[in-house]
Enzyme design. Structure first.
Site, PDB file in Angstrom:
ATOM      1  N   SER A 146       0.832  -1.215   0.000  1.00 29.04           N
ATOM      2  CA  SER A 146       0.000   0.000   0.000  1.00 29.04           C
ATOM      3  C   SER A 146       0.863   1.260   0.000  1.00 29.04           C
ATOM      4  CB  SER A 146      -0.955  -0.008   1.194  1.00 29.04           C
ATOM      5  OG  SER A 146      -0.261  -0.049   2.416  1.00 29.04           O
ATOM      6  N   GLU A 188      -3.346   7.149   3.463  1.00 29.12           N
ATOM      7  CA  GLU A 188      -3.662   5.806   3.964  1.00 29.12           C
ATOM      8  C   GLU A 188      -4.704   5.889   5.087  1.00 29.12           C
ATOM      9  OE1 GLU A 188      -0.862   3.005   3.509  1.00 29.12           O
ATOM     10  OE2 GLU A 188      -1.844   1.500   4.731  1.00 29.12           O
ATOM     11  N   ASP A 200       6.024   2.753   7.122  1.00 31.91           N
ATOM     12  CA  ASP A 200       6.046   2.219   5.759  1.00 31.91           C
ATOM     13  C   ASP A 200       6.439   3.286   4.733  1.00 31.91           C
ATOM     14  OD1 ASP A 200       4.911   0.247   7.263  1.00 31.91           O
ATOM     15  OD2 ASP A 200       2.963   0.276   6.247  1.00 31.91           O
TER      16      ASP A 200
HETATM   17  P1  ADP Z   1       0.325  -4.366   2.665  1.00 32.99           P
HETATM   18  O1  ADP Z   1       0.574  -2.905   2.573  1.00 32.99           O
HETATM   19  O2  ADP Z   1       0.999  -4.975   3.832  1.00 32.99           O
HETATM   20  O3  ADP Z   1       0.647  -5.098   1.400  1.00 32.99           O
HETATM   21  P2  ADP Z   1      -2.346  -3.449   2.980  1.00 32.99           P
HETATM   22  O4  ADP Z   1      -3.604  -4.108   3.394  1.00 32.99           O
HETATM   23  O5  ADP Z   1      -1.885  -2.251   3.726  1.00 32.99           O
HETATM   24  O6  ADP Z   1      -1.232  -4.577   2.927  1.00 32.99           O
HETATM   25  O7  ADP Z   1      -2.475  -2.987   1.476  1.00 32.99           O
HETATM   26  C1  ADP Z   1      -2.983  -3.848   0.492  1.00 32.99           C
HETATM   27  C2  ADP Z   1      -3.909  -3.056  -0.394  1.00 32.99           C
HETATM   28  O8  ADP Z   1      -3.149  -2.189  -1.245  1.00 32.99           O
HETATM   29  C3  ADP Z   1      -4.706  -3.926  -1.335  1.00 32.99           C
HETATM   30  O9  ADP Z   1      -5.900  -4.355  -0.740  1.00 32.99           O
HETATM   31  C4  ADP Z   1      -4.951  -2.996  -2.501  1.00 32.99           C
HETATM   32  O10 ADP Z   1      -6.042  -2.140  -2.230  1.00 32.99           O
HETATM   33  C5  ADP Z   1      -3.710  -2.130  -2.529  1.00 32.99           C
HETATM   34  N1  ADP Z   1      -2.714  -2.611  -3.493  1.00 32.99           N
HETATM   35  C6  ADP Z   1      -1.408  -2.812  -3.242  1.00 32.99           C
HETATM   36  N2  ADP Z   1      -0.753  -3.234  -4.359  1.00 32.99           N
HETATM   37  C7  ADP Z   1      -1.660  -3.294  -5.340  1.00 32.99           C
HETATM   38  C8  ADP Z   1      -1.631  -3.672  -6.718  1.00 32.99           C
HETATM   39  N3  ADP Z   1      -0.505  -4.054  -7.306  1.00 32.99           N
HETATM   40  N4  ADP Z   1      -2.781  -3.621  -7.427  1.00 32.99           N
HETATM   41  C9  ADP Z   1      -3.912  -3.222  -6.838  1.00 32.99           C
HETATM   42  N5  ADP Z   1      -4.018  -2.889  -5.560  1.00 32.99           N
HETATM   43  C10 ADP Z   1      -2.914  -2.902  -4.795  1.00 32.99           C
HETATM   44 MG    MG Z   2       0.000  -1.487   4.044  1.00 29.26          MG
END
Ligand code: ADP
Ligand code: MG
Length: 427
Positions: A146, A188, A200
């Site tokens: 994210s 965020e 992050d």
């Molecule tokens: P983390 O940051 O640990 O990976 P989070 O729950 O904070 O987990 O963030 C994940 C979210 O970020 C996903 O649900 C989506 O909304 C968004 N996201 C991240 N990378 C992508 C991607 N490559 N394509 C689409 N959405 C993404």
């Molecule tokens: Mg995250």
């Protein structure tokens, strides 16, 4: 046979090529450039950021790549390989925080939201843009996919709108980047509705290649700590448990709220104000704060506080070990590993944010010869890390994969984490 599966990072060239190709295909134009931002993995210092403590993340070679072109109006159009059939279209004049009529769905919030936040920070009337996202940061794996989205948008908007905050990759403007961090955190928190701290985004925007980032989350000050593991004959194995974690299902917020209550009872602004020496006294006062049926609550505050204060102390100690110069061998290496192990125990027992997949990964890695291992990120799933000998990466991964099979868990994925460069422009 079960060969452990590694999630490779795209090379910068591959990332730029893929994002540019998607942009051309969907928008039938040339992007102004391709920007990227890395995911991160935290070496130690967990759940300390919102308590004003220390964290020690590295930027991963796994990145979000964003091909972007400035528009003359206020429209934002976004596409990713998963959404190429349906481009997201938004208007910067009408988007707003989660829970309001202007709320932005899904991942678009992490990108368009940065423009929204920057406008609230005084950068009026930003231009709209078209953008194509290609990311190789594992999604929802605790590796901050994210923040990678937000920070790639931040450096891209910074440049096409001429904000002058990020500087160049050769000469990054750290104060300007700290301001971008604030805006990405706001994105965020408010646009995506995830109440996370600033670790992050700081890692993604302010790390240095070959270094870990000592981040003081109270004032946002940073130091770059040498962390060239390959030169030490070591490696950092990331184990993505693939277990479902969700930071917005209330657990993360509950931990934060407990820390705030504890700080209030102790009469400090943030739990980082409690030193390791003052901890026993502080815990006694928290235990005594129980009234009526509040004993369980007091016990919760004792445990959460003990984790936060000891974790900040462990982080300081690991930074000292790493600053002490090479080599990271013998007693020094053992001490570093013990700090990581102790961090995991504290998160498991006192912060109660691990899960069976994380505990099994850590135990299996240690049994297979890791010098230290711990969960990393917010917990409740996500990833663990293990500090291993450089030539033992695959053996430790195989041992973890084997233990997952024995437990009946889904197969984990692995990353070889090399401290990489912060967000910037690719082409
Ligand atoms: P983390 O940051 O640990 O990976 P989070 O729950 O904070 O987990 O963030 C994940 C979210 O970020 C996903 O649900 C989506 O909304 C968004 N996201 C991240 N990378 C992508 C991607 N490559 N394509 C689409 N959405 C993404
Ligand atoms: Mg995250």
């Amino acid at each position: 046979n079960d060969v452990p599966v590694f999630a490779p990072a795209m090379s910068p060239q591959e990332g730029a090529r893929a994002a540019t190709a998607l942009f051309r295909e969907v928008f039938e134009a040339e992007p102004d450039g391709v920007w990227y931002a890395p995911g991160r993995v935290n070496i130690i210092g967990e759940h300390t950021d919102y308590n004003g403590g220390l964290a020690l993340p590295i930027a991963l070679p796994h990145r979000a790549h964003l091909a972007l072109r400035r528009r003359d109006d206020r429209i934002v159009r976004l596409v990713s390989p998963q959404t190429r059939e349906k481009v997201d279209v938004m208007d910067l004049d009408t988007i707003g925080p989660k829970g309001t009529p202007g709320e932005v769905a899904h991942w678009a919030a992490y990108i368009a939201g940065v423009a929204w936040a920057l406008e609230r920070d005084g950068f009026d009337n930003l231009p709209g843009f078209d953008a194509a996202l290609v990311s190789c940061v594992p999604l929802g794996g605790g590796l901050s996919s994210s923040a990678a989205l937000e920070c790639s948008a931040a450096v891209a908007i910074d440049e096409v709108a001429g904000l002058g905050l990020a500087g160049t990759p050769e000469e990054p403007d750290d104060a300007g980047r700290a301001r971008l961090v604030t805006n990405c955190v706001r994105t965020e928190n408010e646009m995506a509705g995830a109440p996370t701290g600033g670790m992050d985004q700081s890692a993604s925007l302010r790390c240095r290649e070959g270094h870990a980032l000592e981040l003081d989350c109270r004032d946002g000050s940073v130091a770059h700590v040498p962390f060239d593991l390959a030169a030490e004959g070591l490696a950092l194995l990331v184990i993505d448990t693939k277990a479902k974690h969700s930071l917005d299902d209330g657990q993360y917020g509950a931990r934060r709220a407990a820390c705030e209550r504890a700080a209030q009872i102790l009469g400090v602004e943030l739990l980082a104000d409690i030193s390791a020496e003052d901890l026993p006294d502080a815990l006694e006062r928290l235990a005594a704060s129980a009234t009526g049926q509040g004993a369980a609550d007091a016990e919760e505050l004792v445990k959460r506080t003990r984790h936060v204060v000891t974790e900040i102390d462990r982080t300081r100690k690991l930074v000292e070990l790493l600053q002490d110069g090479r080599p990271l061998r013998g007693e020094k290496l053992a001490a570093a590993g013990e700090l990581m192990d102790a961090s995991h125990e504290s998160l498991r027992v006192d912060y109660e944010c691990t899960c069976p997949e994380l505990d099994v990964a850590v135990e299996a890695a240690r049994a297979a010869g890791a010098h230290g291992a711990r969960m990393t990120g917010g917990g409740f799933g996500g990833s663990a890390i293990a500090l291993v000998d450089g030539d033992a990466v695959h053996d430790v991964a195989a041992a973890v994969a084997e233990s997952y099979k024995r437990e009946g868990f889904n197969p984990p994925a692995f990353l070889d984490a090399v401290p990489a460069a912060p967000a910037g422009r690719l082409v």
